[in-house]
Design a protein around this motif. Structure first.
Motif, PDB file in Angstrom:
ATOM      1  N   LEU A   2      -2.869  48.925  55.299  1.00 14.24           N
ATOM      2  CA  LEU A   2      -3.914  49.908  54.999  1.00 14.24           C
ATOM      3  C   LEU A   2      -4.083  50.906  56.152  1.00 14.24           C
ATOM      4  O   LEU A   2      -4.310  52.101  55.935  1.00 14.24           O
ATOM      5  N   ILE A   3      -3.984  50.409  57.407  1.00 18.29           N
ATOM      6  CA  ILE A   3      -4.088  51.311  58.569  1.00 18.29           C
ATOM      7  C   ILE A   3      -2.942  52.322  58.546  1.00 18.29           C
ATOM      8  O   ILE A   3      -3.149  53.535  58.708  1.00 18.29           O
ATOM      9  N   LEU A   4      -1.713  51.848  58.336  1.00 19.70           N
ATOM     10  CA  LEU A   4      -0.563  52.754  58.291  1.00 19.70           C
ATOM     11  C   LEU A   4      -0.675  53.748  57.144  1.00 19.70           C
ATOM     12  O   LEU A   4      -0.313  54.918  57.283  1.00 19.70           O
ATOM     13  N   ASN A   5      -1.169  53.274  56.007  1.00 15.61           N
ATOM     14  CA  ASN A   5      -1.364  54.168  54.848  1.00 15.61           C
ATOM     15  C   ASN A   5      -2.277  55.337  55.226  1.00 15.61           C
ATOM     16  O   ASN A   5      -2.003  56.495  54.893  1.00 15.61           O
ATOM     17  N   GLU A   6      -3.381  55.040  55.952  1.00 18.83           N
ATOM     18  CA  GLU A   6      -4.321  56.095  56.365  1.00 18.83           C
ATOM     19  C   GLU A   6      -3.652  57.051  57.364  1.00 18.83           C
ATOM     20  O   GLU A   6      -3.762  58.275  57.260  1.00 18.83           O
ATOM     21  N   LEU A   7      -2.942  56.477  58.368  1.00 19.63           N
ATOM     22  CA  LEU A   7      -2.362  57.305  59.426  1.00 19.63           C
ATOM     23  C   LEU A   7      -1.274  58.240  58.877  1.00 19.63           C
ATOM     24  O   LEU A   7      -1.262  59.440  59.174  1.00 19.63           O
ATOM     25  N   VAL A   8      -0.357  57.681  58.059  1.00 18.11           N
ATOM     26  CA  VAL A   8       0.736  58.501  57.536  1.00 18.11           C
ATOM     27  C   VAL A   8       0.201  59.568  56.585  1.00 18.11           C
ATOM     28  O   VAL A   8       0.622  60.725  56.616  1.00 18.11           O
ATOM     29  N   PHE A  37       0.640  63.660  57.042  1.00 18.68           N
ATOM     30  CA  PHE A  37       1.227  64.526  56.014  1.00 18.68           C
ATOM     31  C   PHE A  37       0.244  65.612  55.568  1.00 18.68           C
ATOM     32  O   PHE A  37       0.644  66.727  55.249  1.00 18.68           O
ATOM     33  N   LYS A  38      -1.041  65.284  55.551  1.00 16.09           N
ATOM     34  CA  LYS A  38      -2.028  66.238  55.034  1.00 16.09           C
ATOM     35  C   LYS A  38      -2.460  67.271  56.077  1.00 16.09           C
ATOM     36  O   LYS A  38      -2.657  68.450  55.757  1.00 16.09           O
ATOM     37  N   TYR A  39      -2.649  66.825  57.327  1.00 17.94           N
ATOM     38  CA  TYR A  39      -3.338  67.691  58.295  1.00 17.94           C
ATOM     39  C   TYR A  39      -2.504  68.065  59.534  1.00 17.94           C
ATOM     40  O   TYR A  39      -2.771  69.075  60.184  1.00 17.94           O
ATOM     41  N   ALA A  40      -1.515  67.244  59.902  1.00 21.37           N
ATOM     42  CA  ALA A  40      -0.902  67.428  61.217  1.00 21.37           C
ATOM     43  C   ALA A  40      -0.007  68.667  61.298  1.00 21.37           C
ATOM     44  O   ALA A  40       0.173  69.237  62.377  1.00 21.37           O
ATOM     45  N   PRO A  44       0.051  71.995  59.417  1.00 20.18           N
ATOM     46  CA  PRO A  44      -0.416  72.955  58.406  1.00 20.18           C
ATOM     47  C   PRO A  44       0.541  74.136  58.216  1.00 20.18           C
ATOM     48  O   PRO A  44       0.580  74.724  57.145  1.00 20.18           O
ATOM     49  N   GLU A  45       1.271  74.488  59.251  1.00 15.37           N
ATOM     50  CA  GLU A  45       2.144  75.662  59.160  1.00 15.37           C
ATOM     51  C   GLU A  45       3.558  75.279  58.712  1.00 15.37           C
ATOM     52  O   GLU A  45       4.063  75.739  57.712  1.00 15.37           O
ATOM     53  N   ASP A  46       4.174  74.397  59.497  1.00 18.86           N
ATOM     54  CA  ASP A  46       5.569  74.069  59.215  1.00 18.86           C
ATOM     55  C   ASP A  46       5.859  72.687  59.793  1.00 18.86           C
ATOM     56  O   ASP A  46       5.509  72.394  60.935  1.00 18.86           O
ATOM     57  N   ASP A  47       6.489  71.803  58.994  1.00 20.36           N
ATOM     58  CA  ASP A  47       6.795  70.461  59.491  1.00 20.36           C
ATOM     59  C   ASP A  47       8.270  70.312  59.871  1.00 20.36           C
ATOM     60  O   ASP A  47       8.802  69.216  59.904  1.00 20.36           O
ATOM     61  N   GLU A  48       8.940  71.460  60.176  1.00 16.71           N
ATOM     62  CA  GLU A  48      10.378  71.428  60.453  1.00 16.71           C
ATOM     63  C   GLU A  48      10.708  70.564  61.672  1.00 16.71           C
ATOM     64  O   GLU A  48      11.679  69.830  61.689  1.00 16.71           O
ATOM     65  N   ASN A  49       9.844  70.677  62.727  1.00 15.21           N
ATOM     66  CA  ASN A  49      10.078  69.906  63.961  1.00 15.21           C
ATOM     67  C   ASN A  49       9.110  68.732  64.092  1.00 15.21           C
ATOM     68  O   ASN A  49       8.864  68.234  65.180  1.00 15.21           O
ATOM     69  N   GLY A  50       8.508  68.332  62.972  1.00 13.11           N
ATOM     70  CA  GLY A  50       7.527  67.253  63.003  1.00 13.11           C
ATOM     71  C   GLY A  50       8.157  65.899  63.288  1.00 13.11           C
ATOM     72  O   GLY A  50       9.257  65.599  62.832  1.00 13.11           O
ATOM     73  N   LYS A  51       7.430  65.090  64.056  1.00 14.02           N
ATOM     74  CA  LYS A  51       7.931  63.756  64.407  1.00 14.02           C
ATOM     75  C   LYS A  51       6.803  62.744  64.282  1.00 14.02           C
ATOM     76  O   LYS A  51       5.652  63.026  64.615  1.00 14.02           O
ATOM     77  N   ILE A  52       7.154  61.565  63.788  1.00 11.05           N
ATOM     78  CA  ILE A  52       6.229  60.420  63.737  1.00 11.05           C
ATOM     79  C   ILE A  52       6.947  59.246  64.395  1.00 11.05           C
ATOM     80  O   ILE A  52       8.126  58.988  64.120  1.00 11.05           O
ATOM     81  N   TYR A  53       6.207  58.553  65.261  1.00 12.61           N
ATOM     82  CA  TYR A  53       6.778  57.370  65.917  1.00 12.61           C
ATOM     83  C   TYR A  53       5.850  56.189  65.644  1.00 12.61           C
ATOM     84  O   TYR A  53       4.655  56.246  65.939  1.00 12.61           O
ATOM     85  N   ILE A  54       6.413  55.123  65.038  1.00 10.80           N
ATOM     86  CA  ILE A  54       5.636  53.910  64.732  1.00 10.80           C
ATOM     87  C   ILE A  54       6.260  52.764  65.505  1.00 10.80           C
ATOM     88  O   ILE A  54       7.444  52.445  65.325  1.00 10.80           O
ATOM     89  N   HIS A  55       5.456  52.139  66.340  1.00 17.11           N
ATOM     90  CA  HIS A  55       5.948  51.066  67.214  1.00 17.11           C
ATOM     91  C   HIS A  55       5.108  49.815  66.987  1.00 17.11           C
ATOM     92  O   HIS A  55       3.874  49.861  67.048  1.00 17.11           O
TER      93      HIS A  55
END
Length: 652
Positions: free
Chosen positions: A563-569, A573-576, A578-589
């Motif tokens: 549930l925590i990961l569901n909220e974070l991801v 996707f919704k807010y991080a 807003p302009e362009d996600d071309e260079n977007g990165k997510i790291y989950i450890h």
């Protein structure tokens, strides 16, 4: 001498066959209604009525109804309550055979109101009749209540839901539940049962528009029923033969409808025509939805093949549809026929009839369907809980029996010790060793079987919980379609995403060999893919790194993590970006070392601004995550970085 003996034997067998044949013909020539009237009392008439295969061969249902009404009036004048109840039940059955389900169920429900005064045999017929009527009238909540009563009275072992789910449009779920319940109960030598099973599976697939797979099942079913009918070594009653021929007619109709869906019209025609003949021959005088559906399909095939007059003849002569969907399809086919022959006035007339029918359908139909689905789901959950409790009780009884057997074995063992004291020490030790080894092997075998049963039961529980959570997700989807508020839709979508995260846990559990833990790397990948599929415009160019290889968590920790990961991801996707996600990165450890664990989630999005920090901390998503982290006996930490945001916490 041998020749004369052979002639005598031939003459004897011919005379025997002629005698038996004459008796069979005499039986077939009997008028069923006359036999009914010749019975001495209401009990004999009741048994004859419900056990006669060809009631309406010579006399129509209306003739029978007139005769039953005469007996009913006589019984009411004399005040014979047993006769009144039995004749009313016959009356209700005749209306059902005529397709007048409202009148049939009204009479049966009058009897149901005095059910405590009715004997068990009559009550069983009454409950089956009410069950069938509610199915036709689409009153599925009431139908489940009747099935519960049938189970409580011992008329059935358990409540089945698959036909109701199929009627509510959930054909895949109906098929999965049907296969799970029925496959293990059918013996490989039961040809009729195998034909019925494959036909039902094929029907669910056909309703789900999986025509090719459905056709394969129907052809298997036809093979089984043909072998069953041609097997002269197995003696069959008249009812068994009639049921098998009727089933063959239904199967051939389903094969024809499969070819129609596949647009193979020439192949469909002979199956549909033969099906209608078989069903009419073995269902004389009874209203048949199969004949209606197969006739509509036959007319559709002729229209597609431009046999316009044949299609028109079928639509005008054969059909007396009662169900709204059949009436609508008949009007649509008539409109298509008139359109083909360029009679646009009549084509428009039938199209307008369908529009009027659509307008007259209750606007609350969707709401009623959701309500019925919710009611049926509640009953299934209760029924599943009851089954699990019953299985637990059976396991407890088996365990007690095992303990009793162990005690008996111990008593025998002690008696053997005293008996064998006179023998030499070496012989005694040898015999004792053999006995102990056998006991250990038996106990080990029993324990292994118990563990297998426990694993199977747990997998079934997780499978059913997953199914029930998917049903909740379906209910939320239905609610979303009927909601106009954007805020409400977002809230429902978030709720649906959280339900899916929990359902995924149970799916992973029943798919694992080890039911105690979940492998987190695969679970996190599945969860991220599930969340990513929801966002059609964003999230697909983000580079996602998951570092949780080799980490396993039990269900009490996995559900909060999910549930925590569901909220974070979802938030990323919704807010991080807003302009362009071309260079977007997510790291989950995620790491776990002994009793200590560490979780970290970062993204390089726009991050948290100073003025939005208080608003974010008060949002429902962050509050939910904090509560979930508290369940893990830890505290959620949020760090603002130069790029994006970082969430982390330690856990035990």
């Amino acid at each position: 001498m041998a020749k004369s003996l052979g002639k005598i034997l031939v003459i004897f067998f011919l005379s025997l066959f002629q005698s038996v044949g004459a008796q069979v013909l005499d039986t077939l020539d009997e008028n069923a209604l006359d036999v009914f009237k010749d019975k001495r009392n209401v009990v004999e008439r009741f048994d004859y009525f419900f056990n006669t295969l060809y009631r309406y061969n010579e006399n129509s249902a209306y003739d029978w109804l007139d005769e039953v009404n005469v007996y009913l009036n006589t019984a009411e004048k004399s005040g014979d309550s047993t006769a009144i109840n039995n004749y009313k039940l016959m009356q209700s059955q005749i209306y059902y055979d005529l397709g007048d389900y409202d009148k049939s169920v009204a009479i049966a429900n009058d009897l149901y109101s005095i059910k405590d005064k009715i004997d068990l045999k009559t009550k069983r017929v009454m409950l089956d009749l009410i069950d069938n009527n509610y199915s036709q009238l689409k009153l599925y909540g009431k139908q489940v209540e009747i099935r519960q009563e049938k189970r409580d009275l011992g008329f059935s072992e358990n409540i089945t839901f698959y036909d109701i789910y199929s009627n509510l449009g959930l054909h895949r779920k109906a098929m999965e539940d049907y296969i799970m319940d029925m496959k293990k109960t059918i013996d490989n030598g039961d040809l009729f049962g195998l034909a019925e099973y494959n036909n039902n599976v094929g029907r669910y697939l056909l309703l789900d528009k999986s025509s090719s797979v459905a056709l394969s099942n129907f052809k298997k079913a036809k093979g089984y029923v043909d072998v069953y009918l041609n097997d002269v070594t197995q003696v069959k009653t008249e009812k068994e033969l009639k049921d098998a021929k009727l089933l063959k007619g239904i199967i051939e109709g389903n094969i024809g409808k499969s070819y129609l869906q596949l647009k193979q019209f020439e192949e469909a025609l002979p199956y549909l025509e033969n099906s209608i003949d078989l069903i009419e021959e073995n269902n004389i005088g009874l209203y048949s939805e199969d004949i209606i559906e197969n006739s509509l399909a036959l007319a559709d095939c002729h229209l597609q093949l431009e046999n316009f007059q044949k299609a028109k003849d079928i639509l005008n002569e054969r059909l007396r549809p009662l169900k709204i969907e059949h009436v609508i399809k008949k009007n649509r086919l008539l409109a298509a026929y008139y359109d083909k022959i360029e009679d646009y006035k009549n084509a428009s007339f039938y199209l307008k009839k369908n529009v009027r029918i659509a307008d007259s359908i209750n606007t609350n139909d969707s709401s009623l369907k959701k309500q019925q689905l919710s009611t049926v789901a509640k009953y299934e959950i209760e029924n599943s809980k009851r089954m699990i409790d019953a299985q637990k009780m059976e396991m407890e009884i088996a365990r007690n029996e095992m303990q009793a057997k162990d005690e008996q074995i111990n008593l025998v063992f002690i008696s053997l010790i005293f008996t064998l004291l006179g023998f030499a020490g070496l012989v005694y030790a040898y015999l004792k060793s053999i006995k102990n080894q056998r006991l250990i092997a038996e106990q080990k075998h029993i324990i292994e079987n118990s563990l297998v049963e426990k694993d199977s039961l747990l997998k079934e529980i997780h499978h059913r919980v997953k199914n029930n959570l998917q049903m909740v997700s379906s209910l939320l989807s239905l609610q979303t379609k009927n909601t106009r508020s954007k805020a409400a839709i977002e809230a429902l979508e978030e709720g649906k995403s959280r339900v899916k995260a929990m359902a995924l846990i149970h799916q992973k559990l029943y798919q694992n060999d080890d039911l105690s833990v979940i492998e987190m790397q695969g679970y996190i990948e599945s969860l991220v893919n599930s969340v990513q599929s929801v966002f059609k415009k964003g999230g697909h160019n983000i580079n996602i790194t998951i570092d949780a290889e080799g980490v396993e968590l039990d269900i009490d920790r996995a559900i909060p993590f999910g549930l925590i990961l569901n909220e974070l991801v979802s938030n990323t996707f919704k807010y991080a970006f807003p302009e362009d996600d071309e260079n977007g990165k997510i790291y989950i450890h995620l790491r776990k070392n002994g009793d200590q664990g560490f979780f970290e989630y970062t993204d390089n999005g726009v991050g948290l601004s100073e003025d939005s920090e208080e608003r974010v901390n008060s949002s429902m998503g962050v509050r939910l995550m904090k509560r979930l982290v508290n369940q893990l006996q830890s505290t959620l930490n949020i760090d603002k970085t130069t790029e994006g945001v970082r969430f982390w916490f330690n856990f035990k």
